[in-house]
Design a protein around this motif. Structure first.
Motif, short mmCIF file in Angstrom:
data_model
loop_
_atom_site.label_atom_id
_atom_site.label_comp_id
_atom_site.label_asym_id
_atom_site.label_seq_id
_atom_site.Cartn_x
_atom_site.Cartn_y
_atom_site.Cartn_z
N ASN A 138 0.53 -1.37 0.17
CA ASN A 138 0.13 -0.49 -0.26
C ASN A 138 1.21 1.40 0.23
O ASN A 138 2.02 1.53 0.60
N VAL A 139 0.82 2.22 -1.01
CA VAL A 139 1.10 2.91 -0.73
C VAL A 139 0.05 4.61 -1.13
O VAL A 139 -1.04 4.70 -1.65
N LYS B 238 -3.48 4.83 2.32
CA LYS B 238 -2.43 4.32 1.14
C LYS B 238 -3.59 3.31 0.53
O LYS B 238 -4.53 2.94 1.55
N ASN C 286 11.89 5.03 1.01
CA ASN C 286 10.38 5.06 0.43
C ASN C 286 10.49 3.62 -0.12
O ASN C 286 11.15 3.28 -0.42
N ASP D 61 5.54 6.34 -2.77
CA ASP D 61 4.90 6.69 -1.19
C ASP D 61 5.71 7.39 -0.61
O ASP D 61 6.36 7.63 -0.73
N VAL E 82 9.30 1.68 6.08
CA VAL E 82 8.49 1.53 5.70
C VAL E 82 7.15 1.03 7.05
O VAL E 82 8.28 0.15 7.65
N GLY F 96 -4.71 -0.99 4.84
CA GLY F 96 -3.76 0.27 3.96
C GLY F 96 -4.16 1.16 4.95
O GLY F 96 -4.51 2.88 5.45
N ASN G 258 2.28 0.34 4.73
CA ASN G 258 2.64 -0.33 3.72
C ASN G 258 2.56 -1.60 2.79
O ASN G 258 2.89 -1.58 1.75
#
Length: 255
Positions: A15-16, A35, A48, A52, A67, A89, A94
């Motif tokens: 997930n970003v 996210k 990163n 993200d 993260v 998310g 993440n």
């Protein structure tokens, strides 16, 4: 690195998100907590995941918060607790992982995911932005009290990963200090303080806090020789000279 003998976990989602402005009462607040799952391979490099970003680098992101990982099993617990299914998310993670005991991961434990390796370094301490995300200003306190903090991990070795990748534990330190142990450290337990000092992989912010708290505790109780030994070892490993360390430890006590 040799693999630790345990069944591999699985990446459920990567997930970003990028910072956005949201309304908080009468204010507009910029936050990166929103996210969403992405498909395909995602590069992990520097501090990163690709795509993200964090809104406030003073308290989010950076080497020790590169993260954030959260367990699917903890999502299941929250869904039962709240009576509603949370989308992956939602808590700002993440990596959504299954079959990985994130809360009880050992600080310094390393996870191989795809071609990347991540190193566990601290729990998440929820801030008010989690309350914004949940639409409940009291939720951060509830999240902290639940004892399911999730874990921040460093990018130990750059690479890429994606959903359905295996999560293999390739290194686990012998000190045994877990993510949830660290989250409970503010209880002023001198034994737990010694354990924090014995974990060199601990995030810098927590290590600084542990040293300051342990020095204060030792000055109140200078007969705690185990705490003195733990402090001395850690300060020497940080590069202080032996004389400086002894002066810091043997200075005047409180009161």
């Amino acid at each position: 690195m040799s693999e630790v003998s345990s069944a591999p976990g699985r990446v459920v989602a990567v997930n970003v998100g990028r910072p956005r402005e949201v309304t908080a009462g009468r204010r507009r607040v910029t936050t990166g907590i929103w996210k969403e799952p992405v498909t395909g391979r995602v590069r992990a490099s520097g501090v990163n995941l690709e795509g993200d970003e964090q809104a406030d680098r003073k308290v989010h992101g950076g080497f020790d918060k590169a993260v954030y990982a959260y367990a699917l099993e903890d999502y299941d617990w929250w869904s039962a607790e709240l009576g509603a299914t949370l989308e992956l998310g939602t808590v700002g993670e993440n990596l959504t992982l299954a079959g990985v005991d994130v809360t009880n991961a050992v600080v310094g434990e390393r996870w191989a995911i795809g071609s990347a390796v991540f190193e566990v370094c601290q729990p998440r301490t929820p801030c008010h932005k989690l309350g914004l995300r949940m639409g409940d200003a009291g939720f951060p306190r509830r999240f902290a009290a639940a004892g399911r903090p999730g874990a921040y991990v460093r990018i130990y070795s750059e690479g890429d990963g994606g959903a359905d990748d295996e999560v293999r534990v390739v290194h686990r330190p012998a000190h045994g200090l877990t993510v949830v142990d660290v989250s409970r450290a503010r209880s002023n337990d001198p034994i737990l303080l010694r354990r924090l000092l014995a974990a060199p992989e601990l995030a810098d912010g927590w290590l600084t806090w542990a040293i300051e708290r342990a020095l204060k505790e030792f000055r109140r109780n200078p007969l705690d020789h185990d705490l003195r030994a733990a402090l001395r070892t850690r300060l020497l490993e940080l590069g202080l000279e032996s004389g400086e360390v002894d002066a810091a430890l043997d200075g005047p006590g409180e009161g």
